[in-house]
Design a protein around this motif. Structure first.
Motif, PDB file in Angstrom:
ATOM      1  N   ILE A 528       0.881  -1.245   0.115  1.00  0.00           N
ATOM      2  CA  ILE A 528       0.101   0.103   0.074  1.00  0.00           C
ATOM      3  C   ILE A 528       0.911   1.102   0.043  1.00  0.00           C
ATOM      4  O   ILE A 528       1.809   1.289   0.864  1.00  0.00           O
ATOM      5  CB  ILE A 528      -0.947  -0.030   1.220  1.00  0.00           C
ATOM      6  CG1 ILE A 528      -1.849  -1.335   1.225  1.00  0.00           C
ATOM      7  CG2 ILE A 528      -1.756   1.329   1.156  1.00  0.00           C
ATOM      8  CD1 ILE A 528      -2.751  -1.174   2.449  1.00  0.00           C
ATOM      9  N   GLY A 529       0.448   2.224  -0.917  1.00  0.00           N
ATOM     10  CA  GLY A 529       1.506   3.334  -1.105  1.00  0.00           C
ATOM     11  C   GLY A 529       1.104   4.499   0.152  1.00  0.00           C
ATOM     12  O   GLY A 529      -0.295   4.596   0.494  1.00  0.00           O
ATOM     13  N   TYR A 530       1.569   5.209   0.881  1.00  0.00           N
ATOM     14  CA  TYR A 530       1.183   6.104   1.766  1.00  0.00           C
ATOM     15  C   TYR A 530       1.868   7.555   1.231  1.00  0.00           C
ATOM     16  O   TYR A 530       3.113   7.760   1.134  1.00  0.00           O
ATOM     17  CB  TYR A 530       1.819   5.721   2.975  1.00  0.00           C
ATOM     18  CG  TYR A 530       1.380   4.579   3.390  1.00  0.00           C
ATOM     19  CD1 TYR A 530       0.120   4.443   4.178  1.00  0.00           C
ATOM     20  CD2 TYR A 530       1.965   3.299   3.327  1.00  0.00           C
ATOM     21  CE1 TYR A 530      -0.730   3.322   4.736  1.00  0.00           C
ATOM     22  CE2 TYR A 530       1.273   2.062   3.896  1.00  0.00           C
ATOM     23  CZ  TYR A 530       0.097   1.904   4.758  1.00  0.00           C
ATOM     24  OH  TYR A 530      -0.422   0.691   4.755  1.00  0.00           O
ATOM     25  N   THR A 531       0.938   8.352   1.486  1.00  0.00           N
ATOM     26  CA  THR A 531       1.471   9.889   0.846  1.00  0.00           C
ATOM     27  C   THR A 531       1.167  11.002   2.012  1.00  0.00           C
ATOM     28  O   THR A 531       0.081  10.751   2.835  1.00  0.00           O
ATOM     29  CB  THR A 531       0.743  10.310  -0.559  1.00  0.00           C
ATOM     30  OG1 THR A 531       0.959  11.353  -0.825  1.00  0.00           O
ATOM     31  CG2 THR A 531      -0.863  10.160  -0.320  1.00  0.00           C
ATOM     32  N   SER A 532       1.740  12.122   1.646  1.00  0.00           N
ATOM     33  CA  SER A 532       1.546  13.112   2.678  1.00  0.00           C
ATOM     34  C   SER A 532       1.217  14.416   1.798  1.00  0.00           C
ATOM     35  O   SER A 532       0.851  15.330   2.363  1.00  0.00           O
ATOM     36  CB  SER A 532       2.780  13.583   3.816  1.00  0.00           C
ATOM     37  OG  SER A 532       3.867  13.737   2.857  1.00  0.00           O
ATOM     38  N   PHE A 533       0.912  14.078   0.388  1.00  0.00           N
ATOM     39  CA  PHE A 533       0.619  15.087  -0.304  1.00  0.00           C
ATOM     40  C   PHE A 533      -0.705  15.715   0.027  1.00  0.00           C
ATOM     41  O   PHE A 533      -1.729  14.960   0.203  1.00  0.00           O
ATOM     42  CB  PHE A 533       0.583  14.664  -1.624  1.00  0.00           C
ATOM     43  CG  PHE A 533       1.904  14.634  -2.401  1.00  0.00           C
ATOM     44  CD1 PHE A 533       2.481  15.736  -2.518  1.00  0.00           C
ATOM     45  CD2 PHE A 533       2.542  13.353  -3.187  1.00  0.00           C
ATOM     46  CE1 PHE A 533       3.839  15.641  -3.051  1.00  0.00           C
ATOM     47  CE2 PHE A 533       3.604  13.403  -3.532  1.00  0.00           C
ATOM     48  CZ  PHE A 533       4.574  14.511  -3.544  1.00  0.00           C
ATOM     49  N   GLY A 534      -1.049  16.949  -0.124  1.00  0.00           N
ATOM     50  CA  GLY A 534      -2.242  17.458   0.015  1.00  0.00           C
ATOM     51  C   GLY A 534      -2.566  17.946   1.690  1.00  0.00           C
ATOM     52  O   GLY A 534      -3.678  18.477   2.042  1.00  0.00           O
ATOM     53  N   GLY A 535      -1.447  17.662   2.520  1.00  0.00           N
ATOM     54  CA  GLY A 535      -1.382  18.171   3.539  1.00  0.00           C
ATOM     55  C   GLY A 535      -1.988  16.989   4.524  1.00  0.00           C
ATOM     56  O   GLY A 535      -2.543  15.944   4.322  1.00  0.00           O
ATOM     57  N   GLY A 536      -2.018  17.410   6.053  1.00  0.00           N
ATOM     58  CA  GLY A 536      -2.371  16.450   6.914  1.00  0.00           C
ATOM     59  C   GLY A 536      -1.567  15.280   7.293  1.00  0.00           C
ATOM     60  O   GLY A 536      -0.263  15.207   6.736  1.00  0.00           O
ATOM     61  N   THR A 537      -2.056  14.192   7.851  1.00  0.00           N
ATOM     62  CA  THR A 537      -1.237  13.375   8.304  1.00  0.00           C
ATOM     63  C   THR A 537      -0.882  12.032   7.011  1.00  0.00           C
ATOM     64  O   THR A 537      -1.763  12.176   5.955  1.00  0.00           O
ATOM     65  CB  THR A 537      -1.877  12.181   9.243  1.00  0.00           C
ATOM     66  OG1 THR A 537      -3.189  11.714   8.806  1.00  0.00           O
ATOM     67  CG2 THR A 537      -1.880  13.025  10.524  1.00  0.00           C
ATOM     68  N   VAL A 538       0.027  11.278   7.424  1.00  0.00           N
ATOM     69  CA  VAL A 538       0.216  10.222   6.148  1.00  0.00           C
ATOM     70  C   VAL A 538      -0.893   9.359   6.171  1.00  0.00           C
ATOM     71  O   VAL A 538      -1.532   8.863   6.789  1.00  0.00           O
ATOM     72  CB  VAL A 538       1.402   9.493   6.522  1.00  0.00           C
ATOM     73  CG1 VAL A 538       1.750   8.340   5.484  1.00  0.00           C
ATOM     74  CG2 VAL A 538       2.623  10.555   6.571  1.00  0.00           C
ATOM     75  N   HIS A 539      -1.423   9.211   4.522  1.00  0.00           N
ATOM     76  CA  HIS A 539      -2.651   8.273   4.515  1.00  0.00           C
ATOM     77  C   HIS A 539      -2.462   7.522   3.315  1.00  0.00           C
ATOM     78  O   HIS A 539      -1.486   7.786   2.440  1.00  0.00           O
ATOM     79  CB  HIS A 539      -3.603   9.411   4.369  1.00  0.00           C
ATOM     80  CG  HIS A 539      -3.462  10.243   3.236  1.00  0.00           C
ATOM     81  ND1 HIS A 539      -2.973  11.387   3.441  1.00  0.00           N
ATOM     82  CD2 HIS A 539      -4.103  10.212   1.992  1.00  0.00           C
ATOM     83  CE1 HIS A 539      -2.984  12.274   2.645  1.00  0.00           C
ATOM     84  NE2 HIS A 539      -3.698  11.657   1.459  1.00  0.00           N
ATOM     85  N   SER A 540      -3.123   6.473   2.971  1.00  0.00           N
ATOM     86  CA  SER A 540      -3.208   5.469   1.794  1.00  0.00           C
ATOM     87  C   SER A 540      -3.257   6.438   0.523  1.00  0.00           C
ATOM     88  O   SER A 540      -4.088   7.561   0.501  1.00  0.00           O
ATOM     89  CB  SER A 540      -4.257   4.618   1.769  1.00  0.00           C
ATOM     90  OG  SER A 540      -4.152   4.100   0.601  1.00  0.00           O
TER      91      SER A 540
END
Length: 660
Positions: A528-540
């Motif tokens: 599963i890829g995890y991103t922080s793009f878009g702000g906020g916490t790291v998410h899928s």
């Protein structure tokens, strides 16, 4: 290099350095002597013979003045630094004995060092008098591709325009070469510091810490750098008020960029006036350099009217020293552990030489909810790395005479909606990103992301639009161009793109874990890829993914499969020698440095460490493959985090590997 080696000056410096090596204690010389000579040969072009000789004298003085536990036993080398600030000479990091030296040893070492120092001083002084001073500016046609300095959330969106590149007509002139007298004064100043026992720490190429000028431009730059490096949202929001037109869409983009880079350190000021400033920065989390340029308004509050930040190849004056293979492995392991601890790397790494692993490991979690760890067989999304497989397929069809690279793609996609584009853009131009066909990411993609299920669906959506520029007139990264190549493969072969690459690329190379199955299909071992793009916490990153990968990118693979692909290319299992060379040899200069071949970046030729390969990046995914045909090294790194997670690991290793 050949001319320098043939000169009397070169031979004199080399002989002096060999004498310095031989005068080290026996145990030290046995362990590090060969490495010292090798480093002198490799680093003289970038660091200068005088600096290397001074370093050798410092090392000699240390070994005679600060004795190790015993000269009669092998010395213990300290672990390499885990930061990007590793010194040029690893053998100087020695545990010193607390025991005092006899007076005779002090006198012996002092006399040897002073005699050698005097000889080197005279040689350097004469050399400065008669040798022209070289510019310390950045060389054109840089040899190493730069990555990661854009916070774009779309895969490989406009890498040529990440920071504009051009700084305006004549606004930012290059730094003038330093006068010989000033250069000589600085060299002598450093030598005096060494002779006096001062710590020999070269902070910038001239041995001095860059001092930001007390000008309106300097004050604004300092304010920006402090706020950016703080990583605090409130500070970054506040400093955006200093800009007439703040960079990026919003503070979330700035925060993402800060996480990607780890902040910046000022390494050099190239130009300064009351309202202008230009210089070099280095990412705190990597070897990556960037050039900044800014113009502020003349009147208070001196708002920043222009701001540019461009990734650049590491300047020669700041070049990272090549290490021995064992030291590279140790340094890479320490660096990766540091990145994992800081949650800046999660993935797998495989480095081989002539097919044999010298470094391998998996780190972090493939699924954070289930606590599933990554392993060497984890399937990571590879983004634009698919372009290598697409280009290989096109060259296979060209090798058999089914495709002519000089023909327009409309010869093979006869029903293409835009007849002008189909008749003007050649297959070769699609392969080199010079066709002007544009990209696929943007509002239309977001609107139809789940509906785009076949390559033809993309043509139906984008096929009527015109060209962005005259074909062949310039280079501009084009995902859509490679999607069109996938359609060409389908029309010529009579098979789907996915079927063709599976049978003709993956199978012959032994790549059993590489494919582009749809995201809604169950793929065992796919992370599963995890991103922080878009702000906020790291998410899928699930909400950013296309329905499935295409000929432009988006499939998945393992580091082991990527190594198999590299091996198959080098051993001509996929193409004959002629077409393998055609596939990977650079043809078009790119704004990011190096050249672009057919689906491969071709870099490092000027530095003597040529390598080709391709990277990929999008929210929650990043990968790099670098193939060194001369030395036999292959670097494969994949990550299930945002760029530049994998790129920074790959670059750290690549910058330090031996050239052969």
């Amino acid at each position: 290099m050949a001319a320098r080696k043939a000169s009397i000056a070169w031979q004199s410096y080399r002989m002096a350095h060999r004498c310095i090596v031989q005068l080290h204690p026996h145990a030290f010389r046995d362990q590090f002597g060969e490495e010292m000579m090798w480093t002198f040969e490799q680093a003289v072009e970038t660091h200068g013979a005088f600096r290397l000789l001074v370093d050798g004298l410092v090392s000699l003085t240390r070994q005679w003045v600060f004795r190790p536990r015993s000269w009669g036993v092998a010395m213990t080398e300290a672990a390499p630094s885990t930061s990007g600030e590793m010194g040029l000479f690893a053998w100087e990091h020695i545990n010193a004995s607390p025991a005092r030296l006899p007076a005779g040893r002090w006198m012996q070492g002092s006399l040897i060092s002073l005699a050698l120092f005097a000889g080197v001083w005279l040689a350097a002084t004469e050399s400065v008098k008669r040798a022209p001073i070289e510019s310390f500016g950045i060389e054109s046609g840089s040899a190493m591709r730069t990555r990661g300095l854009t916070a774009s959330a779309s895969e490989d969106v406009g890498p040529d325009s990440a920071f504009g590149g051009a700084h305006g007509s004549g606004v930012y002139a290059g730094a003038a070469p330093r006068e010989p007298r000033e250069q000589q004064r600085r060299q002598q100043q450093l030598a005096v510091q060494v002779a006096a026992g001062a710590p020999f720490v070269v902070v910038d190429s001239q041995g001095l810490v860059p001092e930001v000028p007390k000008t309106p431009a300097g004050e604004q730059f300092s304010a920006w750098l402090r706020a950016f490096n703080s990583g605090e949202r409130a500070h970054i929001e506040e400093v955006r008020k200093l800009f007439k037109n703040p960079p990026g869409p919003n503070v979330d983009g700035d925060m993402t960029f800060r996480r990607m880079t780890g902040g910046f350190d000022l390494r050099k000021i190239e130009e300064s006036s009351a309202t202008r400033m230009r210089g070099l920065l280095q990412e705190r989390s990597s070897d990556q350099f960037a050039r900044f340029a800014m113009v502020v308004e003349e009147n208070a509050p001196h708002l920043i009217a222009e701001w540019h930040l461009d990734a650049v190849t590491t300047p020669a004056e700041f070049a990272v020293a090549r290490l021995s293979e064992p030291n590279v492995v140790d340094a890479a392991k320490a660096r990766i552990d540091e990145l994992v601890k800081d949650e800046r790397f999660s993935g797998a790494v495989l480095v081989t030489k002539n097919g044999k692993p010298i470094l391998s490991g998996a780190y972090g979690l493939a699924d954070r909810e289930k606590k599933t760890p990554n392993w060497m067989g984890t399937k990571f999304r590879i983004g634009s790395m698919n372009k290598m497989f697409t280009a290989t397929s096109v060259l296979q069809l060209a090798q058999t005479g089914k495709i002519k690279l000089s023909e327009p793609f409309g010869k093979y996609i006869t029903d293409y909606p835009n007849k002008e584009a189909a008749s003007k853009v050649t297959i070769e131009q699609l392969l080199t990103h010079t066709g002007g066909t544009g990209d696929i990411f943007g509002p239309q993609f977001e609107e139809h992301r789940k509906d785009l299920r076949t390559l033809q669906d993309y043509v139906n959506l984008y096929g009527k639009r015109g060209l962005e520029f005259a074909p062949g007139s310039r280079w501009a990264y084009s995902n859509y161009g490679f999607l069109l190549l996938g359609v060409v493969i389908e029309r010529v072969s009579g098979k789907s793109y996915y079927e063709y690459v599976r049978e003709n690329v993956y199978a012959p190379a032994g790549m059993s874990s590489t494919a582009s199955l749809a995201e809604d299909e169950n793929v065992p071992g796919r992370s599963i890829g995890y991103t922080s793009f878009g702000g906020g916490t790291v998410h899928s990153n699930v909400d950013t993914l296309p329905y499935r990968g295409t000929s432009a990118g988006g499939g998945y693979s393992t580091v082991e499969d990527l190594q198999r692909f590299a091996s198959a290319l080098l051993n001509h299992k996929l193409l004959n020698a002629e077409y393998s060379d055609l596939l990977t040899t650079g043809k078009v200069d790119t704004p990011r440095g190096g050249k672009y071949a057919f689906g491969f970046f071709d870099d490092g030729g000027e530095s003597g460490a040529r390598h080709f390969g391709h990277g990929g990046g999008a929210p929650g995914m990043n990968g790099e493959l670098q193939i060194y045909p001369q030395s036999g090294y292959v670097i494969a790194v994949l990550a299930n985090l945002d760029p530049p997670a994998a790129s920074r690991v790959s670059e750290f290793i690549a910058n330090r590997l031996p050239k052969n």
